[in-house]
Design a protein around this motif. Structure first.
Motif, PDB file in Angstrom:
ATOM      1  N   THR A 115      47.289-118.628 -10.214  1.00 23.68           N
ATOM      2  CA  THR A 115      45.811-119.106 -11.675  1.00 23.68           C
ATOM      3  C   THR A 115      46.108-120.456 -11.117  1.00 23.68           C
ATOM      4  O   THR A 115      47.070-120.988 -10.704  1.00 23.68           O
ATOM      5  N   ASP A 116      44.994-121.432 -11.448  1.00 21.12           N
ATOM      6  CA  ASP A 116      45.260-122.284 -12.099  1.00 21.12           C
ATOM      7  C   ASP A 116      43.909-123.474 -12.657  1.00 21.12           C
ATOM      8  O   ASP A 116      42.845-122.423 -13.611  1.00 21.12           O
ATOM      9  N   VAL A 117      44.220-124.701 -12.759  1.00 21.31           N
ATOM     10  CA  VAL A 117      43.054-125.049 -14.517  1.00 21.31           C
ATOM     11  C   VAL A 117      42.228-124.957 -13.873  1.00 21.31           C
ATOM     12  O   VAL A 117      41.215-124.634 -14.823  1.00 21.31           O
ATOM     13  N   LYS A 118      41.846-125.242 -13.153  1.00 21.12           N
ATOM     14  CA  LYS A 118      39.990-125.920 -12.045  1.00 21.12           C
ATOM     15  C   LYS A 118      39.708-124.243 -12.482  1.00 21.12           C
ATOM     16  O   LYS A 118      38.072-124.430 -13.142  1.00 21.12           O
ATOM     17  N   SER A 119      40.226-122.892 -12.380  1.00 21.31           N
ATOM     18  CA  SER A 119      39.248-121.489 -12.539  1.00 21.31           C
ATOM     19  C   SER A 119      39.323-120.993 -13.373  1.00 21.31           C
ATOM     20  O   SER A 119      38.841-120.208 -14.176  1.00 21.31           O
ATOM     21  N   LEU A 120      39.980-121.806 -14.569  1.00 19.65           N
ATOM     22  CA  LEU A 120      39.978-120.838 -16.061  1.00 19.65           C
ATOM     23  C   LEU A 120      39.367-122.190 -17.721  1.00 19.65           C
ATOM     24  O   LEU A 120      38.532-121.574 -18.149  1.00 19.65           O
ATOM     25  N   ARG A 121      39.280-123.393 -16.585  1.00 20.02           N
ATOM     26  CA  ARG A 121      38.417-124.200 -18.531  1.00 20.02           C
ATOM     27  C   ARG A 121      37.165-124.269 -17.784  1.00 20.02           C
ATOM     28  O   ARG A 121      36.700-123.468 -17.298  1.00 20.02           O
ATOM     29  N   GLY A 122      36.978-124.572 -19.397  1.00 18.63           N
ATOM     30  CA  GLY A 122      35.738-124.670 -19.885  1.00 18.63           C
ATOM     31  C   GLY A 122      34.796-123.100 -20.444  1.00 18.63           C
ATOM     32  O   GLY A 122      33.499-123.273 -21.050  1.00 18.63           O
ATOM     33  N   LYS A 123      35.513-122.586 -20.286  1.00 19.76           N
ATOM     34  CA  LYS A 123      35.207-120.959 -21.472  1.00 19.76           C
ATOM     35  C   LYS A 123      36.755-120.646 -21.875  1.00 19.76           C
ATOM     36  O   LYS A 123      37.640-121.011 -21.482  1.00 19.76           O
ATOM     37  N   PHE A 124      36.414-119.360 -22.950  1.00 19.70           N
ATOM     38  CA  PHE A 124      38.045-118.820 -23.463  1.00 19.70           C
ATOM     39  C   PHE A 124      37.849-117.363 -22.608  1.00 19.70           C
ATOM     40  O   PHE A 124      37.528-116.882 -22.595  1.00 19.70           O
ATOM     41  N   HIS A 125      38.939-117.180 -22.724  1.00 19.56           N
ATOM     42  CA  HIS A 125      40.001-116.087 -21.962  1.00 19.56           C
ATOM     43  C   HIS A 125      40.206-115.445 -23.522  1.00 19.56           C
ATOM     44  O   HIS A 125      41.510-115.781 -23.496  1.00 19.56           O
ATOM     45  N   ASN A 126      40.077-113.807 -23.344  1.00 23.32           N
ATOM     46  CA  ASN A 126      41.207-112.803 -24.103  1.00 23.32           C
ATOM     47  C   ASN A 126      42.306-112.593 -22.678  1.00 23.32           C
ATOM     48  O   ASN A 126      41.983-111.634 -22.177  1.00 23.32           O
ATOM     49  N   PHE A 127      43.647-113.174 -23.169  1.00 22.44           N
ATOM     50  CA  PHE A 127      44.516-112.925 -22.872  1.00 22.44           C
ATOM     51  C   PHE A 127      45.950-112.038 -23.620  1.00 22.44           C
ATOM     52  O   PHE A 127      46.065-112.962 -24.841  1.00 22.44           O
ATOM     53  N   GLN A 128      45.622-111.459 -23.710  1.00 22.35           N
ATOM     54  CA  GLN A 128      46.910-110.903 -24.563  1.00 22.35           C
ATOM     55  C   GLN A 128      46.496-110.774 -26.165  1.00 22.35           C
ATOM     56  O   GLN A 128      47.622-110.880 -27.217  1.00 22.35           O
ATOM     57  N   GLY A 129      45.197-110.725 -26.226  1.00 24.38           N
ATOM     58  CA  GLY A 129      45.187-110.299 -27.764  1.00 24.38           C
ATOM     59  C   GLY A 129      44.716-112.043 -28.247  1.00 24.38           C
ATOM     60  O   GLY A 129      44.154-112.300 -28.929  1.00 24.38           O
ATOM     61  N   TYR A 130      44.936-112.959 -27.082  1.00 26.90           N
ATOM     62  CA  TYR A 130      44.783-114.530 -27.333  1.00 26.90           C
ATOM     63  C   TYR A 130      44.119-115.244 -27.054  1.00 26.90           C
ATOM     64  O   TYR A 130      43.179-114.969 -25.646  1.00 26.90           O
ATOM     65  N   GLN A 131      42.990-115.737 -28.383  1.00 26.71           N
ATOM     66  CA  GLN A 131      41.723-116.757 -27.415  1.00 26.71           C
ATOM     67  C   GLN A 131      41.961-117.737 -26.826  1.00 26.71           C
ATOM     68  O   GLN A 131      43.002-118.852 -27.179  1.00 26.71           O
ATOM     69  N   THR A 132      42.081-117.966 -25.121  1.00 26.67           N
ATOM     70  CA  THR A 132      43.053-119.273 -24.248  1.00 26.67           C
ATOM     71  C   THR A 132      42.152-119.675 -23.652  1.00 26.67           C
ATOM     72  O   THR A 132      41.330-119.110 -22.850  1.00 26.67           O
ATOM     73  N   THR A 133      42.240-120.830 -23.285  1.00 25.48           N
ATOM     74  CA  THR A 133      41.358-121.362 -22.568  1.00 25.48           C
ATOM     75  C   THR A 133      42.857-122.404 -22.219  1.00 25.48           C
ATOM     76  O   THR A 133      43.880-122.760 -21.789  1.00 25.48           O
ATOM     77  N   ALA A 134      41.766-123.460 -20.672  1.00 30.12           N
ATOM     78  CA  ALA A 134      43.209-124.207 -19.837  1.00 30.12           C
ATOM     79  C   ALA A 134      42.155-125.973 -19.465  1.00 30.12           C
ATOM     80  O   ALA A 134      40.931-125.705 -20.271  1.00 30.12           O
TER      81      ALA A 134
END
Length: 194
Positions: free
Chosen positions: A140-159
């Motif tokens: 995975t990389d920043v480019k594919s995750l940036r611009g929105k939040f992802h719920n990962f292991q219970g944490y609202q996470t972005t890049a």
């Protein structure tokens, strides 16, 4: 932004039992352990790959380029220093070659401890190393995750891109600011009025 003043954020002391941690081997590099900086109770946890230089050649504390870029973006989107806590995948700055994959895997245990005790509302991973370590996915990389939040292991996470990448490639600054606006909009909607 000419009057913006960069500041040294206070460091959170490393837990006494971990100051001399030697499990990953970075203690042999001679750099000190940096547990985190900023507000330990902050709602937004910022994850970087490792601490940068913290003192100049005369051993005087200074605000490195990573922190300058981060502070400038946070200020421009309306976040305060108290809103942020910065920590690292590696708690020591590497000074020579090391087994990156194994070291990061070992050091992630410290981050897990921090997350369990701090329970931040949001996590912002800056740079591919932070993203891949946190999401436990080397593809995975920043480019594919940036611009929105992802719920990962219970944490609202972005890049977002690493601040040093933004400094080297100024064309990334608008994207970096866009990502920090996303964080600010989510947080400021929920921040209690004082």
């Amino acid at each position: 932004m000419a009057d913006f003043c960069f500041s040294l954020w206070p460091e959170e002391p490393t837990p006494e039992k971990l100051i001399n941690c030697s499990e990953c081997g970075l203690i042999k590099h001679g750099s000190r352990m940096v547990w985190g900086e900023g507000n330990p109770e902050a709602p937004i946890l910022v994850l970087l790959d490792n601490p940068g230089a913290r003192e100049d050649r005369e051993n005087k504390p200074f605000v490195c380029g990573t922190r300058q870029t981060l502070q400038k973006a946070a200020d421009q989107v309306g976040l305060k220093a108290d809103d942020l806590y910065v920590t690292y995948v590696l708690k020591r700055r590497p000074t020579r070659a090391y087994d990156k994959e194994q070291t990061r895997h070992i050091c992630m245990n410290h981050l897990k401890q921090q997350l369990e005790s701090k329970q931040p509302q949001y996590i912002v991973c800056l740079g591919n190393i932070a993203v891949q370590s946190f999401f436990q996915d080397p593809e995975t990389d920043v480019k594919s995750l940036r611009g929105k939040f992802h719920n990962f292991q219970g944490y609202q996470t972005t890049a977002a891109y690493h601040p040093l990448a933004v400094r080297r490639r100024p064309n990334l600054w608008p994207l970096f600011l866009e990502d920090w606006r996303l964080v600010a909009e989510h947080y400021l909607k929920q921040r209690p009025l004082n």
